[in-house]
Scaffold this motif. Structure first.
Motif, mmCIF file in Angstrom:
data_model
loop_
_atom_site.group_PDB
_atom_site.id
_atom_site.type_symbol
_atom_site.label_atom_id
_atom_site.label_comp_id
_atom_site.label_asym_id
_atom_site.label_seq_id
_atom_site.Cartn_x
_atom_site.Cartn_y
_atom_site.Cartn_z
ATOM 1 N N PHE A 21 0.824 -1.208 0.000
ATOM 2 C CA PHE A 21 0.000 0.000 0.000
ATOM 3 C C PHE A 21 0.860 1.260 0.000
ATOM 4 C CE2 PHE A 21 -3.296 -3.011 1.234
ATOM 5 C CZ PHE A 21 -4.324 -2.609 0.385
ATOM 6 N N CYS A 22 2.048 1.176 0.603
ATOM 7 C CA CYS A 22 2.989 2.305 0.548
ATOM 8 C C CYS A 22 3.437 2.514 -0.896
ATOM 9 C CB CYS A 22 4.190 2.042 1.443
ATOM 10 S SG CYS A 22 3.779 1.843 3.197
ATOM 11 N N ASP A 23 3.732 1.411 -1.585
ATOM 12 C CA ASP A 23 4.142 1.501 -2.987
ATOM 13 C C ASP A 23 3.029 2.096 -3.847
ATOM 14 O OD1 ASP A 23 6.591 0.390 -2.350
ATOM 15 O OD2 ASP A 23 6.000 -1.653 -2.921
ATOM 16 N N ARG A 24 1.798 1.701 -3.586
ATOM 17 C CA ARG A 24 0.663 2.251 -4.345
ATOM 18 C C ARG A 24 0.492 3.735 -4.066
ATOM 19 N NH1 ARG A 24 -4.391 -1.674 -3.581
ATOM 20 N NH2 ARG A 24 -5.279 -0.242 -5.105
ATOM 21 N N ALA A 25 0.676 4.142 -2.816
ATOM 22 C CA ALA A 25 0.559 5.559 -2.458
ATOM 23 C C ALA A 25 1.645 6.378 -3.146
ATOM 24 C CB ALA A 25 0.636 5.735 -0.947
ATOM 25 N N LYS A 26 2.885 5.853 -3.164
ATOM 26 C CA LYS A 26 3.987 6.550 -3.835
ATOM 27 C C LYS A 26 3.706 6.679 -5.330
ATOM 28 C CE LYS A 26 7.335 3.899 -2.272
ATOM 29 N NZ LYS A 26 8.675 3.348 -2.007
ATOM 30 N N ALA A 27 3.197 5.610 -5.941
ATOM 31 C CA ALA A 27 2.895 5.643 -7.374
ATOM 32 C C ALA A 27 1.791 6.656 -7.678
ATOM 33 C CB ALA A 27 2.495 4.249 -7.861
ATOM 34 N N LEU A 28 0.767 6.696 -6.839
ATOM 35 C CA LEU A 28 -0.321 7.652 -7.038
ATOM 36 C C LEU A 28 0.185 9.087 -6.884
ATOM 37 C CD1 LEU A 28 -3.245 8.401 -7.576
ATOM 38 C CD2 LEU A 28 -3.758 7.854 -5.177
ATOM 39 N N ALA A 29 1.009 9.326 -5.876
ATOM 40 C CA ALA A 29 1.570 10.663 -5.678
ATOM 41 C C ALA A 29 2.448 11.065 -6.860
ATOM 42 C CB ALA A 29 2.362 10.722 -4.373
ATOM 43 N N ALA A 30 3.210 10.121 -7.396
ATOM 44 C CA ALA A 30 4.055 10.410 -8.562
ATOM 45 C C ALA A 30 3.190 10.754 -9.777
ATOM 46 C CB ALA A 30 4.964 9.227 -8.864
ATOM 47 N N ARG A 31 2.086 10.037 -9.960
ATOM 48 C CA ARG A 31 1.160 10.346 -11.062
ATOM 49 C C ARG A 31 0.569 11.740 -10.885
ATOM 50 N NH1 ARG A 31 -3.406 6.317 -11.344
ATOM 51 N NH2 ARG A 31 -4.148 7.755 -12.913
ATOM 52 N N LEU A 32 0.174 12.068 -9.663
ATOM 53 C CA LEU A 32 -0.385 13.394 -9.391
ATOM 54 C C LEU A 32 0.638 14.485 -9.698
ATOM 55 C CD1 LEU A 32 -2.181 12.632 -6.027
ATOM 56 C CD2 LEU A 32 -3.309 13.294 -8.155
ATOM 57 N N GLU A 33 1.880 14.240 -9.294
ATOM 58 C CA GLU A 33 2.929 15.232 -9.528
ATOM 59 C C GLU A 33 3.206 15.396 -11.023
ATOM 60 O OE1 GLU A 33 7.436 16.290 -7.996
ATOM 61 O OE2 GLU A 33 6.362 14.620 -7.073
ATOM 62 N N SER A 34 3.307 14.295 -11.743
ATOM 63 C CA SER A 34 3.596 14.390 -13.181
ATOM 64 C C SER A 34 2.438 15.013 -13.946
ATOM 65 C CB SER A 34 3.958 13.021 -13.758
ATOM 66 O OG SER A 34 2.853 12.154 -13.736
ATOM 67 N N ALA A 35 1.215 14.889 -13.421
ATOM 68 C CA ALA A 35 0.041 15.505 -14.066
ATOM 69 C C ALA A 35 -0.112 16.970 -13.680
ATOM 70 C CB ALA A 35 -1.220 14.727 -13.688
ATOM 71 N N GLY A 36 0.733 17.439 -12.751
ATOM 72 C CA GLY A 36 0.646 18.824 -12.304
ATOM 73 C C GLY A 36 -0.468 19.076 -11.304
ATOM 74 N N ALA A 37 -1.024 17.999 -10.737
ATOM 75 C CA ALA A 37 -2.131 18.140 -9.775
ATOM 76 C C ALA A 37 -1.625 18.499 -8.384
ATOM 77 C CB ALA A 37 -2.951 16.855 -9.730
ATOM 78 N N ILE A 38 -0.364 18.169 -8.091
ATOM 79 C CA ILE A 38 0.255 18.547 -6.817
ATOM 80 C C ILE A 38 1.638 19.123 -7.112
ATOM 81 C CG2 ILE A 38 -1.009 16.819 -5.463
ATOM 82 C CD1 ILE A 38 1.575 15.120 -5.392
ATOM 83 N N GLU A 39 2.138 19.913 -6.168
ATOM 84 C CA GLU A 39 3.462 20.521 -6.338
ATOM 85 C C GLU A 39 4.573 19.498 -6.179
ATOM 86 O OE1 GLU A 39 3.791 23.772 -3.580
ATOM 87 O OE2 GLU A 39 1.831 24.519 -4.160
ATOM 88 N N GLY A 40 4.353 18.528 -5.315
ATOM 89 C CA GLY A 40 5.369 17.517 -5.090
ATOM 90 C C GLY A 40 4.963 16.566 -4.000
ATOM 91 N N HIS A 41 5.838 15.584 -3.761
ATOM 92 C CA HIS A 41 5.579 14.633 -2.689
ATOM 93 C C HIS A 41 6.898 14.178 -2.099
ATOM 94 C CE1 HIS A 41 6.470 11.676 -5.839
ATOM 95 N NE2 HIS A 41 6.639 10.792 -4.883
ATOM 96 N N ARG A 42 6.801 13.664 -0.889
ATOM 97 C CA ARG A 42 7.973 13.152 -0.180
ATOM 98 C C ARG A 42 7.582 11.843 0.486
ATOM 99 N NH1 ARG A 42 10.147 14.863 5.421
ATOM 100 N NH2 ARG A 42 12.097 13.717 5.501
ATOM 101 N N TYR A 43 8.429 10.850 0.329
ATOM 102 C CA TYR A 43 8.223 9.571 1.004
ATOM 103 C C TYR A 43 9.196 9.486 2.175
ATOM 104 C CZ TYR A 43 8.254 4.605 1.982
ATOM 105 O OH TYR A 43 8.182 3.394 2.614
#
Length: 89
Positions: free
Chosen positions: A13-35
């Protein structure tokens, strides 16, 4: 919008959360993420409980702009409710 994910190694589930955050970041929906790897950083579930203000039984624990969202399921629901990704995204 910035996402912080507290997780541990070998957590699907951590891996899925990281992947979702990366998708959001690449789509410009979020400024960034940190794991944050809680094992590598020496953070216990009790430490997370103090920050969140309620018992923590699982990881990941996810924050959006410093507000606790929950685990992966709640994060996924938050993304859908806020329409942060298109259906095809």
């Amino acid at each position: 919008m910035f996402v912080v994910i507290f997780g541990r190694p070998a957590c699907p589930f951590c891996d899925r959360a990281k992947a979702l955050a990366a998708r959001l970041e690449s789509a410009g929906a979020i400024e960034g993420h940190r794991y944050v790897d809680i094992h590598a950083e020496g953070i216990s579930k009790a430490d997370l409980e103090k920050t969140i203000g309620k018992p923590v039984h699982t990881v990941p624990q996810i924050f959006v702009d410093q507000a606790h969202v929950g685990g992966f399921t709640e994060f996924d629901r938050y993304v859908r409710d806020q329409a942060l990704l298109t259906v095809s995204g």
